[in-house]
Design a protein around this motif. Sequence first.
Motif, PDB file in Angstrom:
ATOM      1  N   SER A  53     -21.697 -33.893 -36.900  1.00  0.00           N
ATOM      2  CA  SER A  53     -23.106 -33.478 -36.943  1.00  0.00           C
ATOM      3  C   SER A  53     -23.260 -31.970 -37.105  1.00  0.00           C
ATOM      4  O   SER A  53     -24.151 -31.496 -37.817  1.00  0.00           O
ATOM      5  CB  SER A  53     -23.820 -33.910 -35.660  1.00  0.00           C
ATOM      6  OG  SER A  53     -24.157 -35.264 -35.704  1.00  0.00           O
ATOM      7  N   CYS A  75     -18.577 -29.731 -27.566  1.00  0.00           N
ATOM      8  CA  CYS A  75     -19.534 -30.657 -28.188  1.00  0.00           C
ATOM      9  C   CYS A  75     -20.414 -29.859 -29.139  1.00  0.00           C
ATOM     10  O   CYS A  75     -21.545 -29.486 -28.793  1.00  0.00           O
ATOM     11  CB  CYS A  75     -20.334 -31.419 -27.154  1.00  0.00           C
ATOM     12  SG  CYS A  75     -20.696 -30.563 -25.638  1.00  0.00           S
ATOM     13  N   PRO A  76     -19.890 -29.604 -30.349  1.00  0.00           N
ATOM     14  CA  PRO A  76     -20.491 -28.615 -31.248  1.00  0.00           C
ATOM     15  C   PRO A  76     -21.995 -28.745 -31.477  1.00  0.00           C
ATOM     16  O   PRO A  76     -22.723 -27.785 -31.239  1.00  0.00           O
ATOM     17  CB  PRO A  76     -19.721 -28.826 -32.543  1.00  0.00           C
ATOM     18  CG  PRO A  76     -18.394 -29.344 -32.110  1.00  0.00           C
ATOM     19  CD  PRO A  76     -18.655 -30.160 -30.876  1.00  0.00           C
ATOM     20  N   VAL A 115     -12.192 -22.828 -32.789  1.00  0.00           N
ATOM     21  CA  VAL A 115     -11.097 -23.717 -33.187  1.00  0.00           C
ATOM     22  C   VAL A 115     -11.098 -24.940 -32.275  1.00  0.00           C
ATOM     23  O   VAL A 115     -10.858 -24.831 -31.075  1.00  0.00           O
ATOM     24  CB  VAL A 115      -9.741 -22.984 -33.118  1.00  0.00           C
ATOM     25  CG1 VAL A 115      -8.618 -23.912 -33.553  1.00  0.00           C
ATOM     26  CG2 VAL A 115      -9.775 -21.741 -33.992  1.00  0.00           C
ATOM     27  N   LEU A 116     -11.384 -26.101 -32.856  1.00  0.00           N
ATOM     28  CA  LEU A 116     -11.474 -27.309 -32.042  1.00  0.00           C
ATOM     29  C   LEU A 116     -10.090 -27.720 -31.528  1.00  0.00           C
ATOM     30  O   LEU A 116      -9.069 -27.402 -32.133  1.00  0.00           O
ATOM     31  CB  LEU A 116     -12.109 -28.438 -32.851  1.00  0.00           C
ATOM     32  CG  LEU A 116     -13.530 -28.142 -33.345  1.00  0.00           C
ATOM     33  CD1 LEU A 116     -14.060 -29.297 -34.184  1.00  0.00           C
ATOM     34  CD2 LEU A 116     -14.480 -27.857 -32.194  1.00  0.00           C
ATOM     35  N   ASP A 167     -20.103 -38.899 -36.576  1.00  0.00           N
ATOM     36  CA  ASP A 167     -20.035 -37.942 -37.694  1.00  0.00           C
ATOM     37  C   ASP A 167     -19.742 -36.534 -37.190  1.00  0.00           C
ATOM     38  O   ASP A 167     -19.568 -36.305 -35.992  1.00  0.00           O
ATOM     39  CB  ASP A 167     -21.317 -37.975 -38.540  1.00  0.00           C
ATOM     40  CG  ASP A 167     -22.527 -37.380 -37.813  1.00  0.00           C
ATOM     41  OD1 ASP A 167     -22.387 -36.911 -36.666  1.00  0.00           O
ATOM     42  OD2 ASP A 167     -23.619 -37.366 -38.415  1.00  0.00           O
ATOM     43  N   SER A 210     -14.182 -33.818 -32.119  1.00  0.00           N
ATOM     44  CA  SER A 210     -13.401 -32.775 -31.433  1.00  0.00           C
ATOM     45  C   SER A 210     -12.247 -33.353 -30.629  1.00  0.00           C
ATOM     46  O   SER A 210     -11.156 -32.766 -30.562  1.00  0.00           O
ATOM     47  CB  SER A 210     -14.312 -31.978 -30.495  1.00  0.00           C
ATOM     48  OG  SER A 210     -15.317 -31.316 -31.229  1.00  0.00           O
ATOM     49  N   GLY A 245     -17.121 -34.006 -28.307  1.00  0.00           N
ATOM     50  CA  GLY A 245     -17.528 -34.779 -29.472  1.00  0.00           C
ATOM     51  C   GLY A 245     -16.456 -35.776 -29.880  1.00  0.00           C
ATOM     52  O   GLY A 245     -15.263 -35.585 -29.615  1.00  0.00           O
ATOM     53  N   ASP A 246     -16.903 -36.854 -30.562  1.00  0.00           N
ATOM     54  CA  ASP A 246     -15.915 -37.865 -30.987  1.00  0.00           C
ATOM     55  C   ASP A 246     -15.024 -37.332 -32.116  1.00  0.00           C
ATOM     56  O   ASP A 246     -13.940 -37.869 -32.358  1.00  0.00           O
ATOM     57  CB  ASP A 246     -16.600 -39.181 -31.406  1.00  0.00           C
ATOM     58  CG  ASP A 246     -17.686 -38.996 -32.451  1.00  0.00           C
ATOM     59  OD1 ASP A 246     -18.057 -37.842 -32.762  1.00  0.00           O
ATOM     60  OD2 ASP A 246     -18.193 -40.015 -32.959  1.00  0.00           O
ATOM     61  N   MET A 275     -23.663 -25.114 -34.961  1.00  0.00           N
ATOM     62  CA  MET A 275     -22.845 -24.950 -33.762  1.00  0.00           C
ATOM     63  C   MET A 275     -23.369 -23.813 -32.878  1.00  0.00           C
ATOM     64  O   MET A 275     -23.441 -22.674 -33.295  1.00  0.00           O
ATOM     65  CB  MET A 275     -21.412 -24.654 -34.171  1.00  0.00           C
ATOM     66  CG  MET A 275     -20.420 -24.936 -33.052  1.00  0.00           C
ATOM     67  SD  MET A 275     -18.792 -24.342 -33.430  1.00  0.00           S
ATOM     68  CE  MET A 275     -18.385 -25.306 -34.858  1.00  0.00           C
TER      69      MET A 275
HETATM   70  C1  TPP Z   1      -9.433 -27.202 -35.729  1.00  0.00           C
HETATM   71  C2  TPP Z   1     -10.769 -27.269 -36.402  1.00  0.00           C
HETATM   72  N1  TPP Z   1     -10.915 -28.048 -37.495  1.00  0.00           N
HETATM   73  C3  TPP Z   1     -12.124 -28.162 -38.084  1.00  0.00           C
HETATM   74  C4  TPP Z   1     -13.211 -27.468 -37.624  1.00  0.00           C
HETATM   75  C5  TPP Z   1     -14.565 -27.557 -38.307  1.00  0.00           C
HETATM   76  N2  TPP Z   1     -15.574 -28.250 -37.484  1.00  0.00           N
HETATM   77  C6  TPP Z   1     -16.497 -27.560 -36.790  1.00  0.00           C
HETATM   78  S1  TPP Z   1     -17.564 -28.539 -35.975  1.00  0.00           S
HETATM   79  C7  TPP Z   1     -16.798 -29.914 -36.530  1.00  0.00           C
HETATM   80  C8  TPP Z   1     -17.327 -31.261 -36.150  1.00  0.00           C
HETATM   81  C9  TPP Z   1     -16.852 -31.754 -34.820  1.00  0.00           C
HETATM   82  O1  TPP Z   1     -17.305 -33.061 -34.641  1.00  0.00           O
HETATM   83  P1  TPP Z   1     -17.748 -33.640 -33.252  1.00  0.00           P
HETATM   84  O2  TPP Z   1     -16.810 -33.220 -32.207  1.00  0.00           O
HETATM   85  O3  TPP Z   1     -17.951 -35.096 -33.423  1.00  0.00           O
HETATM   86  O4  TPP Z   1     -19.104 -32.922 -32.906  1.00  0.00           O
HETATM   87  P2  TPP Z   1     -20.539 -32.999 -33.600  1.00  0.00           P
HETATM   88  O5  TPP Z   1     -20.481 -32.068 -34.761  1.00  0.00           O
HETATM   89  O6  TPP Z   1     -20.767 -34.410 -34.034  1.00  0.00           O
HETATM   90  O7  TPP Z   1     -21.450 -32.541 -32.545  1.00  0.00           O
HETATM   91  C10 TPP Z   1     -15.727 -29.601 -37.363  1.00  0.00           C
HETATM   92  C11 TPP Z   1     -14.847 -30.604 -37.999  1.00  0.00           C
HETATM   93  C12 TPP Z   1     -12.988 -26.591 -36.530  1.00  0.00           C
HETATM   94  N3  TPP Z   1     -13.954 -25.803 -36.049  1.00  0.00           N
HETATM   95  N4  TPP Z   1     -11.780 -26.536 -35.917  1.00  0.00           N
END
Ligand code: TPP
Length: 537
Positions: free
Chosen positions: A452, A369-370, A395-396, A450, A423, A420-421, A525
């Motif tokens: 975030s 949950c970044p 890496v998500l 989003d 992730s 996260g929605d 993050m």
């Molecule tokens: C595989 C991968 N793709 C893209 C990213 C870039 N990235 C880092 S945080 C993030 C947002 C994730 O969204 P969410 O899970 O909704 O968490 P929030 O930021 O809303 O807390 C992204 C796309 C990443 N770290 N890993």
Amino acid sequence: MSTVRETTYEILRDLGMTVIFGNPGSTELPFLRDMPPDFKYVLGLHERVAAGMALGYSLGARKAVFVNLHSIASTGNGLSAIQDAWYLHAPLVVTTGQQDRRQLLAEPFLASRAVETVRPYVKWAFEPSRAEDVPAAIARGYHLAMQPPRGPVFISIPMDDWTHQCAPVILRTTSQTVLADSAALDEVARVLDSSQCPALIAGPQIEEDEGWREMLALAEHLNLDVYQDPIPCRWTFPRGHRLFRGGLLPAQQPLADQLAKHDVVVVLGARIFLYYAYVPGNPTRPGTKLFQITNDPQAAAGALAGDSIVGNLAHAASYLQAHTKARDGAAQEATLPPGPSRQPPITTAYLFSVLNRVIPKDAVIAEECPSSKGDLDRHVILNEPGSFYSVPNGVLGFGLPAAVGLQMALPHRRVICPIGDGSIQYSVQALWSAVQNKAPVLFIVLRNGDYSALKGFCDFTQVGRNVPGMDIPGIDMVKIAQGYGMPATEVDQPDELEPALKSALAGNAPTLISVNVAKGGQKTMGMDQSVNPPNYG
Ligand SMILES: Cc1ncc(C[n+]2csc(CCOP(=O)(O)OP(=O)(O)O)c2C)c(N)n1
């Protein structure tokens, strides 16, 4: 003489790798056919999920796990889980099929260059030059994967190899504990004994080396401040302990500032240091004496500062306790964060404070949950070993399959996956595996609509908010989960949260709760406002 296939199953059984995580294709069928009944095959609908569940299972069961992916087709899809295993020091023996040796020269359909592709993220990548070497190569891979620092190995196996004749592979053992140099530890003990204000940093290798109790005993003996390493992938110190001072910030100057009052810092089982955003500074305040004890020669070689000692963490912590003077000091109480507001919309701080109240004390968190990591870190207080797992290298896609694999390995503990929605979309097929394997993970989706964390990073790096691709509206995770056969509900109001969590925890089935939460966006993050401008520009 037996076939390569029969000998392989024998050595896998001997090595304790009878659960196989995979996703099959034509090049794996000659291996998978007629699998012996004492083996279990766990299907992942995507290779990120198959290898990611294996990773969670390996971490939970604390042993090597066998993975069988599909040639280069799967290796690419599974690579992010393999690199997670590399950074988490998880012993995966990953195999893939290769096209038939007899036509490889002509580069047929599904010819695989997987060995070259995975090499940077495995301890060993190999395609045996003879069919009859396949079982021995798997045994060699196992022994290497289990050596500290543990990690993934990779073997590519041509599909025509399995029917060849081959001799049995004799089961052997290789010792796995490498002890630190006692003269070097004596020097750390001497410096600790003459220190005015020392600190310990707890890193993930404490759990790798089963050193939780030894670390805790050392900290209490020295009666000193203990910090968790930055953006931790494991929690390795009881979160509610009076000596615990929280996590270090993942940027140079803020981290050095956090440690500024200490004249001696001993890092146990972590890198020096894991940074994220670039905020230039010294690793620690000049004049601070810095030591690192690590099971990883790469981490020792790559430390930015300090003197490094390579060896087992449990042993090193016990040794230091036996060779240092006990320190007195006023016992400080652990400080609890203020209770967050329960006004709507639900904040992630509120969500985690409620979660902390209702989860079992030995719950296991596998999180992704970044933007709300800071809130999770502050409000979820777990004091048992093996209770926290997180993305090791940004890496998500890690959290969901890891949660399922952990739950399969740890049936007596409840695994909770706050995610996260955004992730959850990177490995969403793991929901199906949780259902099929009756793994009762509680998935909590933080639905803010989003990215975030990225918006926060826009602010932090001052690129502004005029960036495309930051919003993800219109995703209904309740319906998606139900489509995979999982019970799921939505929570929108603060007073619905606790009953929903309690009801899911009372059952014994995987469940998803999608919680509509306030947007974050003020935090990058793993970091809080404290490292954002204007504090550090
Ligand atoms: C595989 C991968 N793709 C893209 C990213 C870039 N990235 C880092 S945080 C993030 C947002 C994730 O969204 P969410 O899970 O909704 O968490 P929030 O930021 O809303 O807390 C992204 C796309 C990443 N770290 N890993």
